[in-house]
Design a protein around this motif. Sequence first.
Motif, PDB file in Angstrom:
ATOM      1  N   LEU A  48     -10.323  55.274  78.484  1.00 23.31           N
ATOM      2  CA  LEU A  48      -9.737  56.160  79.489  1.00 23.31           C
ATOM      3  C   LEU A  48      -8.901  57.246  78.834  1.00 23.31           C
ATOM      4  O   LEU A  48      -8.915  58.404  79.279  1.00 23.31           O
ATOM      5  N   VAL A  78      -1.079  56.842  78.908  1.00 28.40           N
ATOM      6  CA  VAL A  78      -1.768  55.604  79.278  1.00 28.40           C
ATOM      7  C   VAL A  78      -0.859  54.416  78.980  1.00 28.40           C
ATOM      8  O   VAL A  78      -1.325  53.295  78.813  1.00 28.40           O
ATOM      9  N   ASP A 127      -2.392  58.416  83.601  1.00 30.69           N
ATOM     10  CA  ASP A 127      -2.938  57.231  84.263  1.00 30.69           C
ATOM     11  C   ASP A 127      -1.829  56.415  84.905  1.00 30.69           C
ATOM     12  O   ASP A 127      -2.105  55.543  85.723  1.00 30.69           O
ATOM     13  N   THR A 130      -4.912  59.770  87.321  1.00 28.79           N
ATOM     14  CA  THR A 130      -5.754  58.638  87.684  1.00 28.79           C
ATOM     15  C   THR A 130      -4.829  57.486  88.072  1.00 28.79           C
ATOM     16  O   THR A 130      -3.710  57.388  87.570  1.00 28.79           O
ATOM     17  N   GLY A 187      -6.383  52.215  83.547  1.00 29.16           N
ATOM     18  CA  GLY A 187      -6.707  52.122  82.125  1.00 29.16           C
ATOM     19  C   GLY A 187      -7.338  50.801  81.745  1.00 29.16           C
ATOM     20  O   GLY A 187      -8.314  50.751  80.991  1.00 29.16           O
TER      21      GLY A 187
END
Length: 315
Positions: free
Chosen positions: A106, A229, A254, A276, A280
Amino acid sequence: MTAKTPDVWLPFPAEEVEGLPDCFRYRRWDGEDDFPADPADCTFYVTPYMKSPEVTLRPLAGMPDIEVVQTLTAGVDHVLGGLDRLPAGVRLCNARGVHEASTAELALTLVLASLRGIPRMVRGQDREQWLGGFYSALADKSVLIVGYGSVGAAVEDRLAAFECARIMRVARSARTTARGPVHALHDLPRLLPEADVVILCTPLTGATRGLAGRDFLAAMADGALLVNVARGPVVDTGALLAELESGRLSAALDVTDPEPLPAGHPLWHAPHVLITPHVGGSSSAFEPRAKRLVARQLGRFAAGEPLENTVLITS
């Protein structure tokens, strides 16, 4: 009198996990309102995945004989608040080795999508617009990985094919690896201006909460991309919003602070940001790796061997 078989609580059916020792009684619990059995009989608790701390911690107060708490996350910040309910000697283990592949994938997805303008193109497709032009490549960029543990190393594994000009690594303390030096956190002010892409992979600790704050972000080069992340609170959201709205930096996140990001929050519609929803580790790569880890840990536990990934032991 026959000794009572100890319970193990799992968030998935035991029959789906190969290699479990047969000396335990397995109970499935994934955060439902009702417990599957009396928590007092549980000796090994595998926590539900991606549930709130309130849900995850709820059974602990009723587990006087618990010996191991095994999370399915790399970070353990969501369970630390419940450790005072546990007796001394309980081992807390994390899921190092489970999320590296998925999270690193990711991270690369966010980098490439942001540099190549994919969010803009998707919005253009919705409007039937052909948004040609010149976009950035990852090739020839300098990348700084902040948090060079197993996830950070997995990110570098995947960067190897992209012809980056330079990869820099930062961890809590300096060390040398086969790929090159890992710098200490205090070197960040020197390294940040040299990076086109900064990828945050660090765990959330007292030292990393708010790490990417105003001074950190101000030290980043004009036009640089920040990728998170790690955990949302590693980044100061207000400071990041100011940089995004100025147009000086872009970001791909993320994780956010707050999380989930509520409706109406200015980060949703800030310029130059891709978000997002904390996915992850939530991919098809998660479950088989999680089940293999649980089977190994329970095999070691049954044999009286040291467990993997022990983060701390309660006192």
